[in-house]
Write a protein that holds these residues in place. Sequence first.
Motif, PDB file in Angstrom:
ATOM      1  N   LYS A 105       8.616   6.800 -42.404  1.00 33.30           N
ATOM      2  CA  LYS A 105       7.695   7.460 -41.469  1.00 33.30           C
ATOM      3  C   LYS A 105       7.639   6.699 -40.144  1.00 33.30           C
ATOM      4  O   LYS A 105       7.708   7.299 -39.077  1.00 33.30           O
ATOM      5  CB  LYS A 105       6.306   7.572 -42.092  1.00 33.30           C
ATOM      6  N   ASN A 123       7.233  18.632 -43.618  1.00 32.96           N
ATOM      7  CA  ASN A 123       7.120  18.595 -45.075  1.00 32.96           C
ATOM      8  C   ASN A 123       8.502  18.507 -45.715  1.00 32.96           C
ATOM      9  O   ASN A 123       8.697  17.783 -46.692  1.00 32.96           O
ATOM     10  CB  ASN A 123       6.382  19.829 -45.596  1.00 32.96           C
ATOM     11  N   ALA A 126       9.840  15.020 -45.300  1.00 28.90           N
ATOM     12  CA  ALA A 126       9.177  14.142 -46.270  1.00 28.90           C
ATOM     13  C   ALA A 126       9.763  14.345 -47.667  1.00 28.90           C
ATOM     14  O   ALA A 126       9.945  13.374 -48.418  1.00 28.90           O
ATOM     15  CB  ALA A 126       7.672  14.390 -46.271  1.00 28.90           C
ATOM     16  N   ALA A 127      10.080  15.583 -48.033  1.00 27.20           N
ATOM     17  CA  ALA A 127      10.675  15.864 -49.342  1.00 27.20           C
ATOM     18  C   ALA A 127      12.060  15.232 -49.459  1.00 27.20           C
ATOM     19  O   ALA A 127      12.417  14.692 -50.522  1.00 27.20           O
ATOM     20  CB  ALA A 127      10.755  17.378 -49.575  1.00 27.20           C
ATOM     21  N   VAL A 129      13.096  12.510 -47.802  1.00 25.23           N
ATOM     22  CA  VAL A 129      12.865  11.060 -47.899  1.00 25.23           C
ATOM     23  C   VAL A 129      12.446  10.712 -49.325  1.00 25.23           C
ATOM     24  O   VAL A 129      12.945   9.730 -49.905  1.00 25.23           O
ATOM     25  CB  VAL A 129      11.805  10.594 -46.875  1.00 25.23           C
ATOM     26  N   GLU A 130      11.565  11.510 -49.894  1.00 25.60           N
ATOM     27  CA  GLU A 130      11.098  11.245 -51.255  1.00 25.60           C
ATOM     28  C   GLU A 130      12.249  11.329 -52.255  1.00 25.60           C
ATOM     29  O   GLU A 130      12.350  10.511 -53.167  1.00 25.60           O
ATOM     30  CB  GLU A 130       9.976  12.215 -51.632  1.00 25.60           C
ATOM     31  N   ARG A 131      13.143  12.297 -52.071  1.00 23.36           N
ATOM     32  CA  ARG A 131      14.298  12.424 -52.971  1.00 23.36           C
ATOM     33  C   ARG A 131      15.187  11.179 -52.871  1.00 23.36           C
ATOM     34  O   ARG A 131      15.638  10.642 -53.866  1.00 23.36           O
ATOM     35  CB  ARG A 131      15.092  13.676 -52.613  1.00 23.36           C
ATOM     36  N   ARG A 133      14.309   8.149 -51.871  1.00 18.83           N
ATOM     37  CA  ARG A 133      13.578   7.019 -52.448  1.00 18.83           C
ATOM     38  C   ARG A 133      13.613   7.058 -53.984  1.00 18.83           C
ATOM     39  O   ARG A 133      13.757   6.039 -54.634  1.00 18.83           O
ATOM     40  CB  ARG A 133      12.132   6.982 -51.943  1.00 18.83           C
ATOM     41  N   LYS A 134      13.515   8.259 -54.531  1.00 18.82           N
ATOM     42  CA  LYS A 134      13.577   8.419 -55.994  1.00 18.82           C
ATOM     43  C   LYS A 134      14.961   7.996 -56.512  1.00 18.82           C
ATOM     44  O   LYS A 134      15.060   7.293 -57.526  1.00 18.82           O
ATOM     45  CB  LYS A 134      13.278   9.861 -56.375  1.00 18.82           C
TER      46      LYS A 134
END
Length: 142
Positions: A105, A123, A126-127, A129-131, A133-134
């Motif tokens: 961010k 959004n 962010a999704a 980035v989250e993928r 990071r996962k």
Amino acid sequence: MASAAFEEIAETFDFLDDWEDRYRHVIELGKALPDMDPALKVPATKVEGCASQVWLLPRIAGTGPAARVDFEGESDAMIVEGLIAILHALYSGLSASEVLTVDAKAELGRLGLNEHLSQQRSNGLAAMVERIRKLAAEAAAG
């Protein structure tokens, strides 16, 4: 901590005063991405939470915290394809543990993206980035 490739993008953004020029640059970054094999565009690689179609395919080399995290991606929207290119530059060459320390961010905020993307695009970003990071967390865990 961002990669050298991301730092280059940030320097270019600093040089471009007008958001329209930055927007065009994001699209050009996306156009430079290689096309993803259509056979890889499956539910397992699709990123949920994006307004447009987005696929990210992980490329993990090694195991544990030192594993190198890479990915290829594609979208049916030009601006999102550019965002994928920016994320690729942000995480390029980093280990799984390093990916987890990146404050995406804050780094993306340096480009001024927060103020210029629609809520849906934000959004979706962010999704993505989250993928990533996962994927890094799974690789780091071995």
